[in-house]
Design a protein around this motif. Sequence first.
Motif: not given
Lengths: 78, 78, 78, 78, 78, 78
Positions: A52, A56, E30-31, E35, E40, E44, E54, F44-45, F47-59
Amino acid sequence: MSSATATDNMLMTETPEAGRELAIKLARLSIKATQPDADVRGALRPDYAENATDLIAVAQVIATEFATIAAANRYWAD
Amino acid sequence: MSSATATDNMLMTETPEAGRELAIKLARLSIKATQPDADVRGALRPDYAENATDLIAVAQVIATEFATIAAANRYWAD
Amino acid sequence: MSSATATDNMLMTETPEAGRELAIKLARLSIKATQPDADVRGALRPDYAENATDLIAVAQVIATEFATIAAANRYWAD
Amino acid sequence: MSSATATDNMLMTETPEAGRELAIKLARLSIKATQPDADVRGALRPDYAENATDLIAVAQVIATEFATIAAANRYWAD
Amino acid sequence: MSSATATDNMLMTETPEAGRELAIKLARLSIKATQPDADVRGALRPDYAENATDLIAVAQVIATEFATIAAANRYWAD
Amino acid sequence: MSSATATDNMLMTETPEAGRELAIKLARLSIKATQPDADVRGALRPDYAENATDLIAVAQVIATEFATIAAANRYWAD
């Protein structure tokens, strides 16, 4: 110094959708430039296509390339 | 204060393709500026050329450098 | 409110090459601003100068600073 | 809708150097907005001030904020 | 195609400070979009609010959103 | 070379809010382009939807895409 004509300017696309395709292509060409060995790239593919964080990061590269392509095409608004 | 002429302005390229090559070159020069030792850079090469995350990060740098080069060349549309 | 003259505007450089040097300098000044202790910075140097991921991240900062410097100098095209 | 006058527009600075200071300040204010507890921020400080990767990431934020400040000040060239 | 009026354009703010608040809000939205589950997201929160890396990444998002907001408001200089 | 009309230009939205939605959609389409398998993406969802670092990267990706969309729509200010 800038002598490319509209017809051979690879940044020019007919539509935003074609611009997205070009952005994806440019991202891939950058990776190819740093890792020219197709076998190594193929071996790495599962590393990023099933990860993931890497997916991204690829999306971030595409977004950055698209920004340039969109500006080059004056946002397809002419 | 800006006295570079078109002929000696290293940002100017004939085509977008040449602009991509320059973007790759600038990315490499930045790494060289931070790590001037060619032996160390050579030893690090497998670290990034065989690592998906690093390859994507290099592609991000190239995309950012290309954005500047493209703007400098007015997107090769003149 | 903007009273800097061309002669004292630190963003202005004679050439793109000098602009690259300035971008590297600005990146280093940012790190110095966050970590003012020269001994700590010196101790951290091997961490990033011998780490591919960090070297690429430094190149990303340089690319971003250069974009601003290049725009400030109108891409050295005047 | 934009009624700020030059005198109360916090983005305006006299010089590029003051713009750098503002960029650093904005980066810190963003961290403060997400983590308002000064004690927690203080406890995190060694995490990033003694970590090369984090220091570089802070420099990236500063570069991005500076780009906006520089554009707002028309690169201090007026 | 762009029919928003100044009064209902959510990007317009009175001051740069209000623009910073909007940038923080957009980052959070966006976050939320990725999510949507508030529980959740709440779980987080310590992950990123107590993690230097982060927090810096959030600051990067805010800087990027602010760049757009600032441009939309012509840097509050009109 | 740019022949898209206003009515079929997918970058054009009525409001900034619709522009945000488009930015989220473009980010998702980029991930889909790199990982076309819906089952893998679904796996994979978490992995990122419950992971702060990935959520920020998506943002971060969304912020970058939105910058382009906003410029294309002249910040909805026309």
